[in-house]
Design an enzyme around this catalytic site. Sequence first.
Site, short mmCIF file in Angstrom:
data_model
loop_
_atom_site.label_atom_id
_atom_site.label_comp_id
_atom_site.label_asym_id
_atom_site.label_seq_id
_atom_site.Cartn_x
_atom_site.Cartn_y
_atom_site.Cartn_z
N ILE A 36 43.49 -82.87 71.21
CA ILE A 36 43.56 -84.15 70.50
C ILE A 36 44.80 -84.31 69.63
O ILE A 36 45.06 -85.41 69.15
CB ILE A 36 42.32 -84.38 69.60
CG1 ILE A 36 42.14 -83.23 68.61
CG2 ILE A 36 41.08 -84.60 70.43
CD1 ILE A 36 41.05 -83.48 67.57
N GLY B 214 50.91 -80.73 65.87
CA GLY B 214 51.67 -80.86 64.63
C GLY B 214 52.64 -79.73 64.47
O GLY B 214 52.77 -78.86 65.34
N PHE C 200 52.45 -77.23 62.60
CA PHE C 200 51.83 -75.93 62.38
C PHE C 200 50.88 -75.53 63.49
O PHE C 200 50.18 -74.54 63.38
CB PHE C 200 51.08 -75.94 61.04
CG PHE C 200 51.97 -75.60 59.90
CD1 PHE C 200 51.99 -74.32 59.37
CD2 PHE C 200 52.81 -76.55 59.36
CE1 PHE C 200 52.82 -74.00 58.31
CE2 PHE C 200 53.64 -76.24 58.30
CZ PHE C 200 53.64 -74.96 57.78
N GLY C 201 50.81 -76.29 64.57
CA GLY C 201 49.93 -75.88 65.65
C GLY C 201 49.39 -77.07 66.42
O GLY C 201 49.83 -78.20 66.25
N LYS C 202 48.41 -76.78 67.25
CA LYS C 202 47.78 -77.79 68.09
C LYS C 202 46.29 -77.83 67.77
O LYS C 202 45.73 -76.86 67.25
CB LYS C 202 48.01 -77.44 69.56
CG LYS C 202 49.50 -77.41 69.92
CD LYS C 202 49.73 -76.87 71.32
CE LYS C 202 51.23 -76.75 71.60
NZ LYS C 202 51.47 -76.17 72.93
N VAL C 203 45.68 -78.96 68.07
CA VAL C 203 44.28 -79.17 67.71
C VAL C 203 43.49 -79.61 68.93
O VAL C 203 43.96 -80.44 69.72
CB VAL C 203 44.14 -80.23 66.60
CG1 VAL C 203 42.68 -80.36 66.17
CG2 VAL C 203 45.01 -79.89 65.40
N LYS D 171 42.13 -75.74 65.23
CA LYS D 171 43.60 -75.68 65.20
C LYS D 171 44.01 -74.27 65.59
O LYS D 171 43.45 -73.29 65.09
CB LYS D 171 44.12 -76.03 63.80
CG LYS D 171 45.64 -75.96 63.71
CD LYS D 171 46.19 -76.70 62.50
CE LYS D 171 45.92 -75.98 61.22
NZ LYS D 171 46.67 -76.58 60.07
N ASP E 261 50.67 -83.19 49.27
CA ASP E 261 51.02 -84.00 50.45
C ASP E 261 49.95 -85.05 50.73
O ASP E 261 49.54 -85.25 51.89
CB ASP E 261 51.22 -83.10 51.67
CG ASP E 261 52.18 -83.72 52.69
OD1 ASP E 261 52.90 -84.68 52.33
OD2 ASP E 261 52.20 -83.25 53.84
N LYS F 115 48.81 -88.48 51.60
CA LYS F 115 49.40 -89.62 52.30
C LYS F 115 48.43 -90.04 53.39
O LYS F 115 47.51 -89.28 53.74
CB LYS F 115 50.76 -89.24 52.90
CG LYS F 115 50.71 -88.07 53.89
CD LYS F 115 52.09 -87.70 54.38
CE LYS F 115 52.04 -86.51 55.36
NZ LYS F 115 53.38 -86.14 55.85
N THR G 165 56.11 -85.14 51.09
CA THR G 165 56.72 -86.16 51.94
C THR G 165 57.38 -87.18 51.03
O THR G 165 56.71 -87.79 50.18
CB THR G 165 55.65 -86.83 52.82
OG1 THR G 165 54.99 -85.82 53.60
CG2 THR G 165 56.27 -87.86 53.76
#
Length: 332
Positions: free
Chosen positions: A29, A32, A34-37, A52, A146, A148, A183
């Site tokens: 899904i 990013g 830092f990894g995949k989800v 993740k 962070d 947001k 950010t």
Amino acid sequence: MGGNHSHQPPVFDENEEVNFDHFQILRAIGKGSFGKVCIVQKRDTKKMYAMKYMNKQKCIERDEVRNVFRELQIMQGLEHPFLVNLWYSFQDEEDMFMVVDLLLGGDLRYHLQQNVHFTEGAVKLYICELALALEYLQRYHIIHRDIKPDNILLDEHGHVHITDFNIATIVKGTEKASSMAGTKPYMAPEVFQVYVDGGPGYSYPVDWWSLGVTAYELLRGWKGRLNCDPTFELEEMILESKPLHKKKKRLAKNRSKDGTKDSCPLNGHLQQCLETVRKEFIIFNREKLRRQQGQSGQLLDPEGRAGSQQSKLQDGCNNNILAHACSRGCSS
């Protein structure tokens, strides 16, 4: 993809450490820095989660190991209805895994990009829920850094949950954070001041500033670029060099080849880093912790177990030889 069509759920020893085999991989899904989800289902309980996974070698090469460890150390001591909570963490030869609450409502950035008009009443609800979460984090001495729309997820009932603690930090008493992190459009002036002239540092109010910017954005509306790729799942299944659903066969093949690979100084150093990650990685099982403490569903005491874990953290770094050992040679 990783399917197991047996009608009888497998039985796992409750004392056995949770690992990759305990989950059925349903679909990818997201992706990013830092990894995949992916969405997973625990085979014995049939509960759904988001998982993740972060490749160890890539984390070492990009000097991201300390961020992963910091996020793990912070999240294992937290549990709140308006946070994305950690349930399990484990590892194998290739990856580090974090299994967290599954929120299917999408993040607020996605809804802004779809031109969703948030009513003032809805925004008030979100801000109240986020304020409760930030107040809870402050009791734990945590600055998220962070806040947001991208890091605020909706559940199926329309409630908000804060996610992404990989640049969060801990401050105690009158301490101040002193690194520029976050950010830029959501960063408070005192964070920029640290970068410009050293400044006096900053504390919890920077999260409230970011929350105010987020509230304004939700009320005003905004059309930005997409931060997700609709073809990601296809890429994960077809183009990914190490697809998750083929992990079991791949690891078995790698184990059979152990001892036959050529070695060189870089490979030797990388292997040393990987071994350090393996030893220092934090294993966590919230389900087991609840059973042991006999307080199912009860929030953890900010002055109890979590405090002892978080005392190991400082602003922007982890008091762990891992951060220095791996960043010194593998980032060159």
